[in-house]
Design an enzyme around this catalytic site. Structure first.
Site, mmCIF file in Angstrom:
data_model
loop_
_atom_site.group_PDB
_atom_site.id
_atom_site.type_symbol
_atom_site.label_atom_id
_atom_site.label_comp_id
_atom_site.label_asym_id
_atom_site.label_seq_id
_atom_site.Cartn_x
_atom_site.Cartn_y
_atom_site.Cartn_z
ATOM 1 N N ASN A 1 -0.164 5.683 5.458
ATOM 2 C CA ASN A 1 0.394 6.698 4.275
ATOM 3 C C ASN A 1 -0.138 8.073 4.310
ATOM 4 O O ASN A 1 -1.239 8.096 4.937
ATOM 5 C CB ASN A 1 0.046 5.889 2.813
ATOM 6 C CG ASN A 1 -1.302 5.446 2.549
ATOM 7 O OD1 ASN A 1 -2.057 5.319 3.639
ATOM 8 N ND2 ASN A 1 -1.750 5.666 1.249
ATOM 9 N N GLU B 1 4.667 2.081 5.519
ATOM 10 C CA GLU B 1 5.822 1.404 6.104
ATOM 11 C C GLU B 1 6.676 2.365 6.611
ATOM 12 O O GLU B 1 7.545 2.445 7.682
ATOM 13 C CB GLU B 1 6.388 0.546 5.179
ATOM 14 C CG GLU B 1 5.772 -0.557 4.392
ATOM 15 C CD GLU B 1 4.727 -0.142 3.253
ATOM 16 O OE1 GLU B 1 4.272 0.892 3.138
ATOM 17 O OE2 GLU B 1 4.359 -1.121 2.575
ATOM 18 N N CYS C 1 6.574 -1.070 -1.679
ATOM 19 C CA CYS C 1 6.933 -0.466 -2.875
ATOM 20 C C CYS C 1 8.666 -0.543 -2.726
ATOM 21 O O CYS C 1 9.177 -0.914 -1.673
ATOM 22 C CB CYS C 1 6.709 1.096 -3.062
ATOM 23 S SG CYS C 1 7.491 1.999 -1.732
ATOM 24 N N GLU D 1 -0.345 11.307 2.298
ATOM 25 C CA GLU D 1 -0.048 11.841 0.638
ATOM 26 C C GLU D 1 -0.067 13.362 0.936
ATOM 27 O O GLU D 1 -0.263 14.015 1.837
ATOM 28 C CB GLU D 1 -1.093 11.301 -0.310
ATOM 29 C CG GLU D 1 -1.331 9.776 -0.262
ATOM 30 C CD GLU D 1 -2.056 9.326 -1.203
ATOM 31 O OE1 GLU D 1 -3.065 10.089 -1.787
ATOM 32 O OE2 GLU D 1 -2.128 8.257 -1.647
ATOM 33 N N CYS E 1 10.183 1.253 0.037
ATOM 34 C CA CYS E 1 9.967 0.623 1.229
ATOM 35 C C CYS E 1 10.901 -0.601 1.676
ATOM 36 O O CYS E 1 10.967 -1.042 2.912
ATOM 37 C CB CYS E 1 8.363 0.535 1.599
ATOM 38 S SG CYS E 1 7.876 2.001 2.007
ATOM 39 N N CYS F 1 4.740 6.657 2.322
ATOM 40 C CA CYS F 1 3.945 5.253 2.591
ATOM 41 C C CYS F 1 3.884 4.801 4.241
ATOM 42 O O CYS F 1 4.516 5.469 4.967
ATOM 43 C CB CYS F 1 4.939 4.161 2.005
ATOM 44 S SG CYS F 1 5.027 4.336 0.291
HETATM 45 N N1 THU Z 1 1.315 2.776 -0.295
HETATM 46 C C1 THU Z 1 1.834 2.564 0.824
HETATM 47 O O1 THU Z 1 1.544 3.224 1.845
HETATM 48 N N2 THU Z 1 2.564 1.373 1.166
HETATM 49 C C2 THU Z 1 2.319 0.649 0.192
HETATM 50 O O2 THU Z 1 3.149 -0.603 0.613
HETATM 51 C C3 THU Z 1 2.084 0.571 -1.103
HETATM 52 C C4 THU Z 1 1.832 2.019 -1.540
HETATM 53 C C5 THU Z 1 0.940 4.037 -0.623
HETATM 54 C C6 THU Z 1 1.478 5.272 -1.081
HETATM 55 C C7 THU Z 1 0.431 5.924 -1.813
HETATM 56 O O3 THU Z 1 -0.216 6.907 -0.747
HETATM 57 C C8 THU Z 1 -0.640 5.116 -2.118
HETATM 58 O O4 THU Z 1 -0.284 3.638 -1.372
HETATM 59 C C9 THU Z 1 -0.784 4.884 -3.654
HETATM 60 O O5 THU Z 1 0.331 4.342 -4.215
#
Ligand code: THU
Length: 130
Positions: free
Chosen positions: A39, A52, A83, A41, A86, A50
């Protein structure tokens, strides 16, 4: 297991200063290659991506579009679920029976299929009358 190793390693590179929740994802493609993503941000929160999505982007950038298997890992109390967005992104490139393994960094895992992950997926067939 190569997918677990790849996702665990790439998770270390996650850029998650806002949530402090680092996620790693690894895809095995139809060719057998492994693609990883974490991920990333952003201070403008919706611009974050994310793990994925990163792994899928790496696969497509390498010229592949067929997912055989996915693994996702995070330091969560229970195996981390992708999520909603994804789930749709995975379904774009994976057959319904592809395995998706959700993991915690403590070694708990849960394996399901893409169909389990997103029942009632919106697909190209739904646009057949367009
Ligand atoms: N996140 C992912 O990268 N993948 C997931 O399967 C769940 C959530 C990340 C997005 C964000 O940067 C952090 O987790 C919190 O939501």
């Amino acid at each position: 297991m190569p997918l677990l190793q790849a996702a665990t390693a790439v998770r270390e590179n996650a850029y998650a200063p806002y949530s402090r929740f680092k996620v790693g994802a690894a895809i095995r493609s139809a060719s057998g290659a492994i693609y990883a993503g974490c991920n990333v941000e952003n201070v403008a929160y919706p611009e974050g991506t994310c793990a994925e999505a990163g792994a899928i982007a790496a696969m497509v950038a390498a010229g592949e579009t067929a997912i055989a298997e996915v693994l996702v890992i995070a330091d969560s109390p229970s195996p981390v679920p992708p999520c909603g967005g994804c789930r749709q992104k995975i379904a774009e490139f994976a057959p319904q029976d592809a395995r998706v393994t959700l993991c915690t960094t403590e070694g708990v895992s849960r394996t399901m299929t893409v169909a389990d992950l997103l029942p009632g997926v919106f697909s190209a067939a739904h646009m057949d009358r367009a």
